[in-house]
Write an enzyme that holds these catalytic residues in place. Structure first.
Site, PDB file in Angstrom:
ATOM      1  N   GLY A 176      -3.671  53.893 -16.772  1.00 24.89           N
ATOM      2  CA  GLY A 176      -4.629  54.216 -15.712  1.00 24.89           C
ATOM      3  C   GLY A 176      -6.060  54.107 -16.177  1.00 24.89           C
ATOM      4  O   GLY A 176      -6.731  53.128 -15.937  1.00 24.89           O
ATOM      5  N   GLY A 177      -6.558  55.125 -16.862  1.00 21.49           N
ATOM      6  CA  GLY A 177      -7.960  55.152 -17.279  1.00 21.49           C
ATOM      7  C   GLY A 177      -8.770  56.059 -16.386  1.00 21.49           C
ATOM      8  O   GLY A 177      -9.444  56.966 -16.862  1.00 21.49           O
ATOM      9  N   SER A 220       0.425  49.872 -20.556  1.00 21.80           N
ATOM     10  CA  SER A 220      -0.925  49.475 -20.155  1.00 21.80           C
ATOM     11  C   SER A 220      -1.956  50.341 -20.892  1.00 21.80           C
ATOM     12  O   SER A 220      -1.995  50.343 -22.113  1.00 21.80           O
ATOM     13  CB  SER A 220      -1.074  49.571 -18.634  1.00 21.80           C
ATOM     14  OG  SER A 220      -2.288  49.015 -18.199  1.00 21.80           O
TER      15      SER A 220
END
Length: 356
Positions: free
Chosen positions: A117-118, A197
């Site tokens: 996500g981030g 990710s």
């Protein structure tokens, strides 16, 4: 139902059964740390014996809600409900672990999953439900850590350095797991860290951190990229630009804002990992080149056309994706430098078009 442990009482839900017929328990919202907004996390050690340690209610750190109705037309999988924390409550104290386990008397291998996500997500996003993995005879743990400005904004002011809070949250969660997972059926000496990710990037950062030695015994990196951590000077410049952009005088002014005001702030470009001489003693690339990392078994994987999930044109400009042939050489040289031409020539054989 209530599960009694030496650490205290947990409330749990049944989430199926293991291959040998044992019930799988879903134990959500176990607090692993405490911290004021934008401050470093402090590990939780003790819990009141007369109260439940956790809650069946789930939480995520404040983040912009993604509207779901546009997906009736866009049909983008990342905007579907199972990828979003639609059932979570916003909290600036969402330092929570979620555990799927069976037979807490037996010590089983532990798999810790860091979500990507981030600037969004949580450990309770529906697609991360760990019941199926727990059925294989392991303990599955997901981590909710600070995202967006709460986790990634470098705050460097008057000689005080406060950076990499998302990485410190993850590290603190790993320390909690090492100390306490045995009470929930896990083996503290057999912990595998896994991320996808942005979570793979975070997992690699934890491997390269010498303070994590003994907390991780194996790791799985699913995609992701390699982080180029910024210097302290760059971090301070990003912070000052952020303050100016949002017309804030200093950290005191930032800390007075409520959740809605913080979510409206401009500053995604200010989000960065910083070589802060605390979590990052040196740049991750330097640590990798010098061998300053934990020698553990590591499984690395990637998906063919992985980045095709960012297939909406509205993302192209923000991500620096060239859409015109005239812009391509400039864009690829800016991103890949001396490797640009060789990389472009190699990928051209596989690509269907310029954007691909």
């Amino acid at each position: 139902m209530i599960i009694e442990t030496k650490l205290g009482q947990f409330t749990a839900e049944k989430a199926g059964q293991s291959k040998d017929g044992q019930p799988i328990y879903r134990i959500t919202s176990i607090p692993y740390a405490e911290a004021d907004p934008f401050m470093p996390p402090v590990l939780r050690h003790n819990y009141p014996q007369e109260k439940l340690i956790n809650s069946l209610e789930t939480f995520c750190f404040p983040q912009k809600r993604i509207l779901r109705w546009p997906n009736l037309f866009l049909k983008h999988h990342m905007m579907r409900a199972e990828w979003l924390p639609v059932h979570d409550s916003f909290s600036e104290s969402a330092f929570m672990l979620n555990v799927w386990t069976s037979q807490i008397e037996n010590k089983k291998p532990v798999l810790v999953y860091i979500h990507g996500g981030g600037d969004s997500g949580s450990g309770t996003v529906p697609i991360y439900d760990g019941a199926n993995l727990a059925k294989q005879g392991i303990v599955l743990v997901t981590i909710t850590y600070r995202v967006g400005l709460y986790g990634y904004l470098p705050i460097i002011e008057n000689g005080t350095v406060n950076c990499n809070r998302e990485a410190k949250d993850q590290q603190t969660a790993l320390r909690w797991i090492k100390n306490h997972i045995e009470y929930l059926g896990g083996d503290p000496n057999n912990i595998t860290l896994m991320g996808q990710s942005g979570g793979a990037l975070s997992s690699l950062n934890q491997i390269l951190n010498q303070g994590d030695e003994g907390l991780i015994h194996k790791a799985i990196l699913c995609g992701g990229s390699f982080m180029q951590a910024r210097s302290l000077q760059e971090g301070e410049e990003l912070y000052q630009q952020f303050l100016e952009q949002n017309r804030l005088k200093d950290f005191a002014a930032l800390s007075k804002l409520n959740i809605k005001q913080i979510l409206r702030l401009k500053g995604r470009k200010a989000m960065a990992e910083i070589v802060d001489n605390e979590f990052f003693q040196e740049a991750p690339k330097t640590a990798l080149e010098k061998g300053h990392y934990q020698p553990i078994p590591l499984l690395i994987g990637f998906n063919d056309d992985e980045f095709s999930m960012i297939e909406l044109p509205i993302y192209y400009r923000a991500m620096g994706i060239a859409t015109k042939a005239a812009d391509f050489q400039k864009a690829i040289k800016k991103k890949y430098g001396v490797y640009a031409e060789e990389l472009a020539a190699e990928l051209e054989n596989e690509a269907e078009n310029l954007i691909d």
